[in-house]
Design an enzyme around this catalytic site. Structure first.
Site, PDB file in Angstrom:
ATOM      1  N   HIS A 102      42.744 -19.574   8.809  1.00  0.00           N
ATOM      2  CA  HIS A 102      42.944 -20.317  10.067  1.00  0.00           C
ATOM      3  C   HIS A 102      42.136 -19.655  11.167  1.00  0.00           C
ATOM      4  O   HIS A 102      42.155 -18.431  11.320  1.00  0.00           O
ATOM      5  CB  HIS A 102      44.419 -20.340  10.459  1.00  0.00           C
ATOM      6  CG  HIS A 102      44.654 -20.861  11.843  1.00  0.00           C
ATOM      7  ND1 HIS A 102      44.405 -22.176  12.191  1.00  0.00           N
ATOM      8  CD2 HIS A 102      45.088 -20.248  12.973  1.00  0.00           C
ATOM      9  CE1 HIS A 102      44.697 -22.346  13.476  1.00  0.00           C
ATOM     10  NE2 HIS A 102      45.103 -21.189  13.969  1.00  0.00           N
ATOM     11  N   HIS A 104      40.317 -20.453  15.401  1.00  0.00           N
ATOM     12  CA  HIS A 104      40.316 -21.284  16.611  1.00  0.00           C
ATOM     13  C   HIS A 104      38.881 -21.675  16.938  1.00  0.00           C
ATOM     14  O   HIS A 104      38.456 -21.601  18.086  1.00  0.00           O
ATOM     15  CB  HIS A 104      40.954 -20.530  17.778  1.00  0.00           C
ATOM     16  CG  HIS A 104      42.409 -20.238  17.590  1.00  0.00           C
ATOM     17  ND1 HIS A 104      43.221 -19.823  18.612  1.00  0.00           N
ATOM     18  CD2 HIS A 104      43.210 -20.303  16.499  1.00  0.00           C
ATOM     19  CE1 HIS A 104      44.456 -19.635  18.163  1.00  0.00           C
ATOM     20  NE2 HIS A 104      44.462 -19.915  16.871  1.00  0.00           N
ATOM     21  N   TYR A 129      26.838 -32.679   2.736  1.00  0.00           N
ATOM     22  CA  TYR A 129      27.603 -31.469   2.434  1.00  0.00           C
ATOM     23  C   TYR A 129      28.997 -31.487   3.058  1.00  0.00           C
ATOM     24  O   TYR A 129      29.914 -30.840   2.554  1.00  0.00           O
ATOM     25  CB  TYR A 129      26.822 -30.223   2.841  1.00  0.00           C
ATOM     26  CG  TYR A 129      25.837 -29.834   1.765  1.00  0.00           C
ATOM     27  CD1 TYR A 129      26.182 -28.912   0.793  1.00  0.00           C
ATOM     28  CD2 TYR A 129      24.582 -30.444   1.698  1.00  0.00           C
ATOM     29  CE1 TYR A 129      25.299 -28.581  -0.216  1.00  0.00           C
ATOM     30  CE2 TYR A 129      23.697 -30.123   0.697  1.00  0.00           C
ATOM     31  CZ  TYR A 129      24.054 -29.192  -0.269  1.00  0.00           C
ATOM     32  OH  TYR A 129      23.174 -28.887  -1.276  1.00  0.00           O
TER      33      TYR A 129
END
Length: 225
Positions: A102, A104, A129
């Site tokens: 994860h 930002h 892609y």
């Protein structure tokens, strides 16, 4: 005195630190935002390794990574990231996943501030892609960071997906992606962030790939789209 021989888990710890540093050095994460986890095999001790809460991914100490059991019980290291529940639910819902990442990432967060393409797909099909490496990426509505209900949202999206899902976008927070290794998850994240950057740089105006172009990619490469 001789040092103890490295273990199979030590290699995973080193790889998590390597990926975190690479993401930080290239501006794909900043400050203490973002987290990485890996599902461990029995040979590696079982359970999960996850970055500590409020850790900077650019300066991870492999020995301080949180080690937790399958049930989330702490087994060693520092306190696990507050996103542990989300990571565990993704592993439960996506058996092929061995790393959850994860960040930002700037352009992806900017996209949610401006408005995504669609709630079930934050970006239109723009590049081959993107279709081959990323696939569909639904939006998860904003919730306070660490809110456990996000895990329910993501698990439900994985369960109802028609093709294997490898990424979701948390509104105003950033992408969460998963793959079979930290390196593969990082590559997926890079492709997703780059596609968002291209979309925004072109003022959200490019035409998506046509239906026939998508069918050709699916036939030739078995794309995730």
């Amino acid at each position: 005195m001789s040092q103890p021989a490295p273990t199979a888990q030590d290699a995973v710890r080193a790889e998590i630190a390597r990926v975190g540093a690479s993401l930080f050095q290239r501006g794909l994460v900043h400050s203490t935002a973002g987290n990485i986890s890996v599902r461990l095999t029995g040979e590696q001790g079982g359970g999960f390794l996850i970055t500590p809460t409020d850790a900077c991914l650019g300066f991870l100490n492999p020995a301080q990574l949180a080690w937790v059991g399958e049930d989330g019980t702490a087994l060693g290291g520092e306190r696990a990231s507050k996103t542990l529940t989300l990571h565990r639910r993704i592993y439960a819902a996506a058996p092929a996943a061995h790393c959850v990442l994860h960040t930002h990432s700037t352009h992806l967060v900017a996209l949610t501030l401006q408005g995504v393409w669609r709630h079930d797909d934050i970006l239109p099909p723009l590049t081959p892609y993107q279709l081959m490496k990323v696939g569909h990426v639904p939006l998860v509505p904003y919730r306070v960071p660490g809110d456990a209900s996000v895990a329910d949202d993501v698990a439900a999206l994985i369960a109802k997906a028609h093709r294997p899902l490898r990424a979701v976008m948390l509104e105003r927070l950033g992408p969460t992606v998963w793959h079979d290794s930290p390196a593969s998850a990082m590559a997926l994240l890079e492709e997703l962030e780059e596609t968002a950057r291209l979309w925004l740089l072109n003022h959200r105006s490019p035409e998506p790939l046509s239906a026939s172009q998508i069918v050709e990619l699916q036939a030739r490469f078995n794309t995730l789209w």
